[in-house]
Design a protein around this motif. Structure first.
Motif, short mmCIF file in Angstrom:
data_model
loop_
_atom_site.label_atom_id
_atom_site.label_comp_id
_atom_site.label_asym_id
_atom_site.label_seq_id
_atom_site.Cartn_x
_atom_site.Cartn_y
_atom_site.Cartn_z
N ILE A 1 -5.05 -7.48 -10.82
CA ILE A 1 -5.55 -6.08 -10.31
C ILE A 1 -6.87 -6.72 -9.80
N LYS B 1 -9.71 -1.31 -7.70
CA LYS B 1 -9.00 -0.59 -8.18
C LYS B 1 -9.03 -0.28 -9.74
N LYS C 1 -6.33 0.49 -11.47
CA LYS C 1 -4.85 0.79 -12.08
C LYS C 1 -4.12 -0.17 -11.27
N ASN C 2 -3.10 -0.68 -11.85
CA ASN C 2 -1.93 -1.44 -10.76
C ASN C 2 -0.81 -1.52 -11.78
N GLU C 3 0.39 -1.03 -11.09
CA GLU C 3 1.71 -0.91 -11.74
C GLU C 3 2.72 -1.79 -11.25
N ASP C 4 3.55 -2.42 -11.98
CA ASP C 4 4.55 -3.15 -11.38
C ASP C 4 5.79 -2.95 -12.53
N THR D 1 1.79 -2.16 -16.55
CA THR D 1 0.56 -1.75 -16.06
C THR D 1 -0.36 -2.09 -16.46
#
Lengths: 115, 114
Positions: free
Chosen positions: B50, B54, B56-59, B63
């Protein structure tokens, strides 16, 4: 498989000896990093090379040295070994260290045991 | 001087539940954060990252949340699976450096039980 190779996988030697650890970066990566992981410790940065030149030094002892060759593989030389040098040594590579969101990819490591 | 801290050396979670791994940092110049997963006898494997722009980062099941004011990030794994059992390292990069070195925490051993 990260594409980073390290040899040997295991190394057992005696105090006072010298060893060489080898790393081949991923195809296309120009930067190589060496890290040491001792028992219950995080990864400690040792040294970085970029396109054959040393770029940064971390917690690397004077008994340790490294180089990166024209074909971009790197070697970490550990001399006058002591019991406390027993650890996992990881090599990582990346395309270019100046990229803001670069990711380092790690090899499987060399486990060094000094007796 | 540990600039990246993972204060929980271990975490045990039941399969199907959420795993939350925490990481704190002290250097306000850190601008990029990564999580690595490590199995025994293998090297760390990149999991998710991340940027400081940002929160938040989701995969997939993973997260990462970043709270810059608290200098805290967390990795959420939902649902947790037994194959997620590994050591998780948090790492950070200093935006004042073009050299790319990463600062690592000491890791958290996650165990997911059936």
């Amino acid at each position: 498989d990260s594409g980073v190779t390290q040899t040997p996988k295991h190394l057992i030697t005696a105090t006072g000896q010298r060893v060489t650890l080898r790393c081949s970066p991923r195809s296309g990566d120009l930067s190589v990093y060496w890290y040491q992981q001792s028992l219950d410790q995080g990864l400690q940065f040792l040294i970085q090379y970029y396109n054959g030149e040393e770029r940064a030094k971390g917690n690397i002892l004077e008994r340790f040295s490294a180089q990166q060759f024209p074909d971009l593989h790197s070697e970490l030389n550990l001399s006058s070994l002591e019991l406390g040098d027993s650890a996992l040594y990881f090599c990582a590579s990346s395309v270019w260290p100046g990229w803001a969101q670069e990711t380092q990819y790690f090899g499987p490591g060399t486990r060094l045991l000094v007796l | 001087d540990q600039q990246v801290k993972q204060n929980s050396p271990s975490l045990s979670v039941q399969e199907g539940r959420i795993s939350i791994l925490n990481c704190d940092y002290t250097n306000s110049m850190f601008d990029y954060f990564l999580w690595y997963k490590k199995y025994p006898a293998e090297g760390p494997t990149f999991l998710i990252s991340i940027s400081s722009i940002k929160d938040k980062n989701e995969d997939g099941r993973f997260t990462v949340f970043l709270n810059k004011s608290a200098k805290h990030l967390s990795l959420h794994i939902v649902p947790s699976q037994p194959g997620d059992s590994a050591v998780y390292f948090c790492a950070a990069r200093d935006r004042g450096s073009t050299l790319g070195r990463l600062y690592f925490g000491r890791g958290t051993q996650l165990t997911v039980w059936p």
